[in-house]
Write a protein that holds these residues in place. Structure first.
Motif, PDB file in Angstrom:
ATOM      1  N   SER A  66      -4.516   0.380  -7.565  1.00 50.34           N
ATOM      2  CA  SER A  66      -4.100   1.424  -8.114  1.00 50.34           C
ATOM      3  C   SER A  66      -3.950   1.221  -9.636  1.00 50.34           C
ATOM      4  CB  SER A  66      -2.840   1.922  -7.778  1.00 50.34           C
ATOM      5  OG  SER A  66      -1.619   0.994  -8.080  1.00 50.34           O
ATOM      6  N   TRP A  85       1.098   9.192  -7.911  1.00 49.66           N
ATOM      7  CA  TRP A  85       0.701  10.312  -7.598  1.00 49.66           C
ATOM      8  C   TRP A  85       1.239  11.107  -6.402  1.00 49.66           C
ATOM      9  CZ3 TRP A  85      -2.343  13.702 -10.038  1.00 49.66           C
ATOM     10  CH2 TRP A  85      -3.015  14.819  -9.519  1.00 49.66           C
ATOM     11  N   ARG A 137       0.695  -1.102   0.170  1.00 49.34           N
ATOM     12  CA  ARG A 137       0.037  -0.050   0.146  1.00 49.34           C
ATOM     13  C   ARG A 137       0.803   1.314   0.002  1.00 49.34           C
ATOM     14  NH1 ARG A 137      -5.360  -1.355   2.054  1.00 49.34           N
ATOM     15  NH2 ARG A 137      -5.597   0.868   2.425  1.00 49.34           N
ATOM     16  N   CYS A 138       0.408   2.171  -0.732  1.00 49.95           N
ATOM     17  CA  CYS A 138       1.274   3.524  -0.480  1.00 49.95           C
ATOM     18  C   CYS A 138       1.177   4.020   0.900  1.00 49.95           C
ATOM     19  CB  CYS A 138       0.320   4.561  -1.652  1.00 49.95           C
ATOM     20  SG  CYS A 138       1.024   6.169  -1.298  1.00 49.95           S
ATOM     21  N   MET A 186       3.632   0.705  -8.126  1.00 49.37           N
ATOM     22  CA  MET A 186       3.928   1.476  -6.995  1.00 49.37           C
ATOM     23  C   MET A 186       5.338   1.904  -7.139  1.00 49.37           C
ATOM     24  SD  MET A 186       1.463   2.076  -4.785  1.00 49.37           S
ATOM     25  CE  MET A 186       0.107   1.732  -4.392  1.00 49.37           C
ATOM     26  N   SER A 240       5.232   4.156  -2.413  1.00 48.68           N
ATOM     27  CA  SER A 240       4.482   5.227  -2.747  1.00 48.68           C
ATOM     28  C   SER A 240       3.709   4.952  -4.160  1.00 48.68           C
ATOM     29  CB  SER A 240       5.111   6.505  -2.676  1.00 48.68           C
ATOM     30  OG  SER A 240       4.527   7.673  -3.002  1.00 48.68           O
ATOM     31  N   CYS A 241       2.512   5.419  -4.246  1.00 48.31           N
ATOM     32  CA  CYS A 241       1.903   5.545  -5.513  1.00 48.31           C
ATOM     33  C   CYS A 241       2.609   6.471  -6.460  1.00 48.31           C
ATOM     34  CB  CYS A 241       0.437   5.700  -5.438  1.00 48.31           C
ATOM     35  SG  CYS A 241      -0.020   7.223  -4.762  1.00 48.31           S
ATOM     36  N   THR A 293      -3.685   3.663  -0.624  1.00 47.17           N
ATOM     37  CA  THR A 293      -4.045   2.892  -1.776  1.00 47.17           C
ATOM     38  C   THR A 293      -3.158   1.510  -1.914  1.00 47.17           C
ATOM     39  OG1 THR A 293      -4.571   4.978  -2.965  1.00 47.17           O
ATOM     40  CG2 THR A 293      -4.377   2.841  -4.513  1.00 47.17           C
ATOM     41  N   GLN A 304      -1.919  -1.616  -3.942  1.00 44.69           N
ATOM     42  CA  GLN A 304      -1.192  -1.894  -5.341  1.00 44.69           C
ATOM     43  C   GLN A 304      -2.136  -2.314  -6.224  1.00 44.69           C
ATOM     44  OE1 GLN A 304       2.250  -1.734  -6.589  1.00 44.69           O
ATOM     45  NE2 GLN A 304       0.912  -2.214  -8.427  1.00 44.69           N
TER      46      GLN A 304
END
Length: 95
Positions: free
Chosen positions: A31, A60, A20-21, A35, A57-58, A26, A28
């Motif tokens: 998304s 974005w 997850r971010c 990532m 981290s995503c 979020t 993976q």
């Protein structure tokens, strides 16, 4: 050119982050995009590629954070450290 993060290190960081971010949480799988491995202390500021300085981290969130480690708090107007998913709890920081 910066250090390359090995696949095994990337996999360890992703597992530690529960895929997850670290910023928006979020998953993976939700998304639909790969990532990023985020340097909490950016390489541009002397941060290294050791596991303790990396998190998931995503795209974005990673692009929004960029090379920042602090920003002006909109409520206080004071400079404040950005959230660190390795050392802070999301639920406490964002209450």
């Amino acid at each position: 050119m910066g250090e390359t993060v090995s696949k095994s290190l990337r996999d360890r960081v992703a597992a530690e982050a529960a895929h997850r971010c670290g910023y928006c949480l979020t998953d993976q799988g939700v998304s639909g995009a790969q990532m990023h491995i985020e340097h909490l202390i950016p390489r541009a500021m002397g941060g290294g590629s050791e596991q303790s300085n990396l998190w998931l981290s995503c795209a974005w969130c990673n692009s929004y954070k960029g090379t920042l480690i602090e920003a002006v708090d909109p409520e206080s107007g004071q400079l404040a450290a950005l959230f660190n998913p390795r050392t802070q709890r999301w639920s406490e920081h964002f209450t």
